[in-house]
Write a protein that holds these residues in place. Structure first.
Motif, PDB file in Angstrom:
ATOM      1  N   THR A  63       0.175   9.301   5.044  1.00 53.40           N
ATOM      2  CA  THR A  63       0.504   7.944   4.634  1.00 53.40           C
ATOM      3  C   THR A  63       0.804   7.067   5.841  1.00 53.40           C
ATOM      4  N   ASN A  94      -3.803   5.449   1.832  1.00 54.80           N
ATOM      5  CA  ASN A  94      -4.331   4.096   1.690  1.00 54.80           C
ATOM      6  C   ASN A  94      -5.422   3.872   2.731  1.00 54.80           C
ATOM      7  N   SER A  95      -5.908   2.661   2.793  1.00 53.84           N
ATOM      8  CA  SER A  95      -7.053   2.363   3.664  1.00 53.84           C
ATOM      9  C   SER A  95      -6.664   1.997   5.097  1.00 53.84           C
ATOM     10  N   HIS A  96      -5.375   1.963   5.399  1.00 54.61           N
ATOM     11  CA  HIS A  96      -4.977   1.643   6.775  1.00 54.61           C
ATOM     12  C   HIS A  96      -5.346   2.804   7.690  1.00 54.61           C
ATOM     13  N   GLU A 141       1.182   8.411  -0.347  1.00 55.11           N
ATOM     14  CA  GLU A 141       0.589   7.116  -0.705  1.00 55.11           C
ATOM     15  C   GLU A 141      -0.565   6.836   0.263  1.00 55.11           C
ATOM     16  N   GLU A 174       0.803  -1.218   0.000  1.00 55.38           N
ATOM     17  CA  GLU A 174       0.000   0.000   0.000  1.00 55.38           C
ATOM     18  C   GLU A 174       0.839   1.273   0.000  1.00 55.38           C
ATOM     19  N   ALA A 175       2.070   1.190   0.478  1.00 61.92           N
ATOM     20  CA  ALA A 175       2.935   2.372   0.558  1.00 61.92           C
ATOM     21  C   ALA A 175       4.374   2.000   0.183  1.00 61.92           C
TER      22      ALA A 175
END
Length: 184
Positions: free
Chosen positions: A136, A97-99, A95, A48-49
């Protein structure tokens, strides 16, 4: 006859090799930040990153973080380390993301520009959902929550920055130093 023995040996060996490769890949996906208050281990999110993880790994491998301090400690928010000073390290494109920003989330600090992150990182001391999708997240704490708690509870001197004095950079009264950052 020899061919059958060799094939049987290979057939038996392949699952063991696959297991070792899996363990090796998993192991390279972790980092331990050794501080003078104890160790914290994180698992990276390279899918994801990838650029953020690679940048952090590069800095860790060069020893960039050794001797740096957690210069910002805001109980119930984040502990932050790296360097507030200008440096020649490259920035990383955001980056998102869904975290989520939950306790123990490892994120890349930045200024107002989403693509300005470089060397500074933070660790959430509590859930911070208002940061989701704006910063991120590139890892998550998997060991050492007591160390995170201890750092978050150090005595600090309140310092406020920005034109409107809304940015809290509470500085530990006694520095919390990073002794090493080990990839494994």
């Amino acid at each position: 006859m020899e061919w059958k023995i060799i094939m049987r040996f290979i057939h038996l060996l392949l699952p063991a090799l696959a297991c070792l490769i899996s363990l090796s890949t998993q192991a390279e996906n972790r980092v331990t930040i050794e501080t003078d208050m104890g160790n914290m281990t994180f698992e990276f999110f390279p899918d994801e990153a990838p650029k953020t993880v690679a940048n952090f790994q590069r800095l860790a491998q060069t020893g960039w973080y050794e001797g740096k301090a957690f210069y910002r400690v805001v109980k119930g928010h984040v502990i932050q380390a790296g360097s507030m000073d200008e440096n020649n390290e490259p920035t990383v494109v955001a980056e998102f993301n869904s975290h989520p920003h939950i306790k123990g989330a490892l994120g890349l600090a930045r200024d107002e520009d989403p693509n300005s992150g470089s060397t500074e990182f933070y660790i959430c001391d509590a859930a911070r959902p208002h940061l989701d999708g704006r910063y991120t997240v590139f890892g998550q704490l998997v060991e050492g929550e007591a160390v995170l708690d201890a750092i978050a509870n150090v005595a600090v001197t309140e310092k406020w920055y920005g034109d409107d004095k809304k940015i809290a950079f509470h500085e530990p009264q006694k520095p919390v130093l990073i002794k090493a950052v080990r990839l494994h």
